[in-house]
Design a protein around this motif. Structure first.
Motif, PDB file in Angstrom:
ATOM      1  N   LYS A  69      19.013  16.763   1.990  1.00 54.61           N
ATOM      2  CA  LYS A  69      18.674  15.393   2.413  1.00 54.61           C
ATOM      3  C   LYS A  69      17.598  15.418   3.508  1.00 54.61           C
ATOM      4  O   LYS A  69      16.663  14.614   3.511  1.00 54.61           O
ATOM      5  N   GLU A  70      17.759  16.379   4.435  1.00 50.89           N
ATOM      6  CA  GLU A  70      16.779  16.477   5.527  1.00 50.89           C
ATOM      7  C   GLU A  70      15.386  16.807   4.998  1.00 50.89           C
ATOM      8  O   GLU A  70      14.397  16.223   5.429  1.00 50.89           O
ATOM      9  N   GLU A  71      15.331  17.754   4.069  1.00 44.86           N
ATOM     10  CA  GLU A  71      14.029  18.120   3.490  1.00 44.86           C
ATOM     11  C   GLU A  71      13.423  16.946   2.722  1.00 44.86           C
ATOM     12  O   GLU A  71      12.224  16.692   2.785  1.00 44.86           O
ATOM     13  N   MET A  72      14.288  16.232   2.006  1.00 46.05           N
ATOM     14  CA  MET A  72      13.793  15.080   1.237  1.00 46.05           C
ATOM     15  C   MET A  72      13.171  14.041   2.170  1.00 46.05           C
ATOM     16  O   MET A  72      12.113  13.472   1.865  1.00 46.05           O
ATOM     17  N   GLU A  73      13.825  13.807   3.302  1.00 39.75           N
ATOM     18  CA  GLU A  73      13.294  12.833   4.285  1.00 39.75           C
ATOM     19  C   GLU A  73      11.924  13.274   4.784  1.00 39.75           C
ATOM     20  O   GLU A  73      11.016  12.466   4.946  1.00 39.75           O
ATOM     21  N   LEU A  74      11.811  14.589   5.022  1.00 44.34           N
ATOM     22  CA  LEU A  74      10.550  15.161   5.512  1.00 44.34           C
ATOM     23  C   LEU A  74       9.434  14.944   4.483  1.00 44.34           C
ATOM     24  O   LEU A  74       8.313  14.544   4.813  1.00 44.34           O
ATOM     25  N   ILE A  75       9.785  15.218   3.232  1.00 45.52           N
ATOM     26  CA  ILE A  75       8.810  15.054   2.149  1.00 45.52           C
ATOM     27  C   ILE A  75       8.450  13.573   1.986  1.00 45.52           C
ATOM     28  O   ILE A  75       7.274  13.211   1.888  1.00 45.52           O
ATOM     29  N   LEU A  76       9.481  12.753   2.020  1.00 46.90           N
ATOM     30  CA  LEU A  76       9.267  11.315   1.890  1.00 46.90           C
ATOM     31  C   LEU A  76       8.290  10.824   2.947  1.00 46.90           C
ATOM     32  O   LEU A  76       7.331  10.098   2.669  1.00 46.90           O
ATOM     33  N   SER A  77       8.547  11.266   4.197  1.00 46.97           N
ATOM     34  CA  SER A  77       7.715  10.840   5.306  1.00 46.97           C
ATOM     35  C   SER A  77       6.268  11.282   5.096  1.00 46.97           C
ATOM     36  O   SER A  77       5.333  10.527   5.332  1.00 46.97           O
ATOM     37  N   ARG A 101       0.809  -1.229   0.000  1.00 47.46           N
ATOM     38  CA  ARG A 101       0.000   0.000   0.000  1.00 47.46           C
ATOM     39  C   ARG A 101       0.838   1.273   0.000  1.00 47.46           C
ATOM     40  O   ARG A 101       0.305   2.364  -0.189  1.00 47.46           O
ATOM     41  N   LEU A 102       2.148   1.158   0.307  1.00 43.08           N
ATOM     42  CA  LEU A 102       2.985   2.363   0.331  1.00 43.08           C
ATOM     43  C   LEU A 102       2.879   3.070  -1.017  1.00 43.08           C
ATOM     44  O   LEU A 102       2.932   2.417  -2.061  1.00 43.08           O
ATOM     45  N   PRO A 103       2.719   4.395  -1.007  1.00 43.60           N
ATOM     46  CA  PRO A 103       2.571   5.121  -2.276  1.00 43.60           C
ATOM     47  C   PRO A 103       3.804   4.973  -3.168  1.00 43.60           C
ATOM     48  O   PRO A 103       3.669   4.965  -4.390  1.00 43.60           O
ATOM     49  N   ILE A 104       4.973   4.901  -2.582  1.00 39.32           N
ATOM     50  CA  ILE A 104       6.185   4.671  -3.382  1.00 39.32           C
ATOM     51  C   ILE A 104       7.083   3.654  -2.670  1.00 39.32           C
ATOM     52  O   ILE A 104       6.980   3.451  -1.461  1.00 39.32           O
ATOM     53  N   HIS A 105       7.950   3.024  -3.440  1.00 41.72           N
ATOM     54  CA  HIS A 105       8.817   1.986  -2.862  1.00 41.72           C
ATOM     55  C   HIS A 105      10.293   2.278  -3.023  1.00 41.72           C
ATOM     56  O   HIS A 105      11.131   1.549  -2.517  1.00 41.72           O
ATOM     57  N   SER A 106      10.601   3.348  -3.753  1.00 39.95           N
ATOM     58  CA  SER A 106      12.016   3.741  -3.823  1.00 39.95           C
ATOM     59  C   SER A 106      12.096   5.245  -3.983  1.00 39.95           C
ATOM     60  O   SER A 106      11.134   5.901  -4.451  1.00 39.95           O
ATOM     61  N   LEU A 107      13.227   5.813  -3.588  1.00 38.42           N
ATOM     62  CA  LEU A 107      13.384   7.266  -3.630  1.00 38.42           C
ATOM     63  C   LEU A 107      13.241   7.802  -5.045  1.00 38.42           C
ATOM     64  O   LEU A 107      12.810   8.928  -5.255  1.00 38.42           O
ATOM     65  N   LYS A 108      13.596   6.952  -6.003  1.00 35.10           N
ATOM     66  CA  LYS A 108      13.518   7.373  -7.407  1.00 35.10           C
ATOM     67  C   LYS A 108      12.088   7.707  -7.807  1.00 35.10           C
ATOM     68  O   LYS A 108      11.858   8.479  -8.728  1.00 35.10           O
ATOM     69  N   GLU A 109      11.140   7.085  -7.090  1.00 35.86           N
ATOM     70  CA  GLU A 109       9.737   7.313  -7.436  1.00 35.86           C
ATOM     71  C   GLU A 109       9.194   8.623  -6.864  1.00 35.86           C
ATOM     72  O   GLU A 109       8.085   9.033  -7.213  1.00 35.86           O
ATOM     73  N   LEU A 110       9.971   9.246  -5.990  1.00 35.15           N
ATOM     74  CA  LEU A 110       9.507  10.504  -5.394  1.00 35.15           C
ATOM     75  C   LEU A 110       9.441  11.556  -6.509  1.00 35.15           C
ATOM     76  O   LEU A 110      10.368  11.659  -7.327  1.00 35.15           O
TER      77      LEU A 110
END
Ligand code: ATP
Ligand code: MG
Length: 398
Positions: free
Chosen positions: A366-374, A337-346
């Motif tokens: 990197k910190e902002e990316m983690e925030l967005i990913l989360s 169910r995860l919307p994405i499965h790898s960072l490349k899909e962000l």
């Protein structure tokens, strides 16, 4: 006769046509009688390695000093080992000399257990001078000859015995077990790599519980690398539903957790375990001890991946005495169910952030990316460039 033997019969015939003897031997004959899957057939012959090389067109020297030559036949490789006896053992692990001989019986005599000391000819006739078949029928692991002598020759045989207990669900014959109790310390002469190879097979075996029990009962565990004080741990392991686990790394994690072993890496390095596996065990242990619930912690699920998250879930279930099937199934669902499965899909990358934030690249990206990913994983924002930008504005970040 099994197909896998049949395919190799022409090899035996060719050796015999040249005037020598040749038989199937060892594990393949044992597994055939046990109706277990046969991995590779081993062949023993009265011909010396150089004689074998004159008989076959395509050979590879794989262990010529021990008398083994590989013959290539119909796109498969067959190891042919010359009948041999072994000289004196002065260091409890390797014979001082190896002698090629012409007698099958003498070759079978140097083998470890009676079930491994049988041969089969090209017609499927079994040659069984040490009553290996009887041992198999009684599900017993019996040394060829006096166990004290045989373990003194090569102490690894004690570990081999226990890994066969685990793989075949056999028992150790009484005298063999007694000898294990008397000779455990000899294991200290054996290279860790050899012990590790047998121990991994023990961990993979179906009846690892019985093998753990015998490791405890015989006291052999005390001579395994780093195991001296793990007697209690082994006992606790026997009370858990460890049959549920199928990858040895899961058992290593249990050992480390229950044994309260401080330094995962230092402990596993003594075992000369591959670094990649040490790292995996470290990551699994971290989540097991933290009690990570991957259905809740989407970031952890994303970073661990389904494979490791499922292993952690299974280990926790075993430790806490519950059936983990449902928990594992839920983790699987959560992962899919995860919307994405790898960072490349962000939908955004570092360049987008540098442009939007109008800042020079740095660790902040990197910190902002983690925030967005989360946020994407929690489905607080849709994984689309415009949505993510809007979300960042809403959070007053840009
Ligand atoms: P597996 O199916 O796991 O390969 P195996 O019995 O074939 O089990 P191997 O290590 O491939 O085990 O050894 C092949 C054969 O060589 C054994 O069946 C046994 O006859 C003999 N053997 C192997 N190791 C020893 C040892 N340490 N001492 C005496 N004989 C041994
Ligand atoms: Mg084998």
């Amino acid at each position: 006769m099994d197909k896998i033997f049949q395919k190799a019969v022409p090899i035996l015939e060719q050796i015999e046509d040249a005037g020598f003897q040749a038989f199937f031997v060892g594990g393949s004959v044992r597994d055939y009688l046990l109706q277990r899957e046969i991995n590779d057939v081993d062949i023993a012959s009265s011909a010396t390695p150089s004689e074998i090389k004159t008989i076959f067109a395509k050979t590879v020297d794989v262990g010529i000093e021990h008398g083994t030559v590989m013959v290539l036949h119909e796109r498969a490789g067959y190891e042919i080992t010359t009948f041999r006896t072994e000289g004196n053992y002065t260091d409890f692990r390797r014979p001082d000399s190896v002698q090629f001989i012409r007698s099958l019986q003498e070759d079978l005599k140097r083998r470890d257990f009676t079930m491994n000391a049988m041969a089969m000819d090209k017609n499927g006739q079994i040659i069984d001078p040490f009553l290996g078949k009887k041992a198999i029928e009684g599900k017993l692991i019996v040394t060829v000859g006096n166990p004290d002598e045989r373990f003194r020759e090569d102490a690894l045989r004690m570990m081999r015995g226990l890994r066969f207990v685990s793989q075949l669900s056999f028992d150790l014959d009484g005298q063999t077990l007694q000898s294990l109790k008397n000779n455990g310390a000899l294991l200290e002469n054996i290279a860790v790599e050899r012990i590790y190879a047998e121990f991994e097979k023990l961990l993979k075996g179906k009846n690892r519980k019985k093998a753990f029990h015998l490791l405890s009962e015989s006291g052999l565990y005390k001579f395994l690398p780093g195991f001296k004080s793990l007697g209690k741990t082994l006992e606790i392991l026997q009370t858990l539903n460890i049959e549920k686990l199928d990858d040895p790394v899961e058992l290593w994690v249990l050992l480390l957790v229950i044994g309260n072993i401080e330094d995962t890496e230092a402990f596993l390095r003594i075992w000369k375990m591959p670094v990649k596996q040490i790292r995996e065990i470290g990551r699994l242990r971290f989540h097991v001890e933290k009690g990570t619930d991957f259905t809740e912690d989407k970031m952890a699920l994303f970073h661990s991946g389904l494979n490791e998250a499922a292993k952690v879930t299974k280990i926790i279930a075993v430790l806490d005495h519950f059936n983990g099937n449902e928990a594992e199934w839920k983790v699987k669902e959560a992962f899919h169910r995860l919307p994405i499965h790898s960072l490349k899909e962000l939908a955004v990358d570092g360049n987008d952030l540098v442009a939007w934030f109008a800042q020079r690249p740095g660790p902040w990206v990197k910190e902002e990316m983690e925030l967005i990913l989360s946020a994407v994983l929690r489905e607080d924002v849709i994984n689309r460039k415009t949505d993510i930008k809007g979300w960042l504005e809403l959070c007053n970040r840009i």
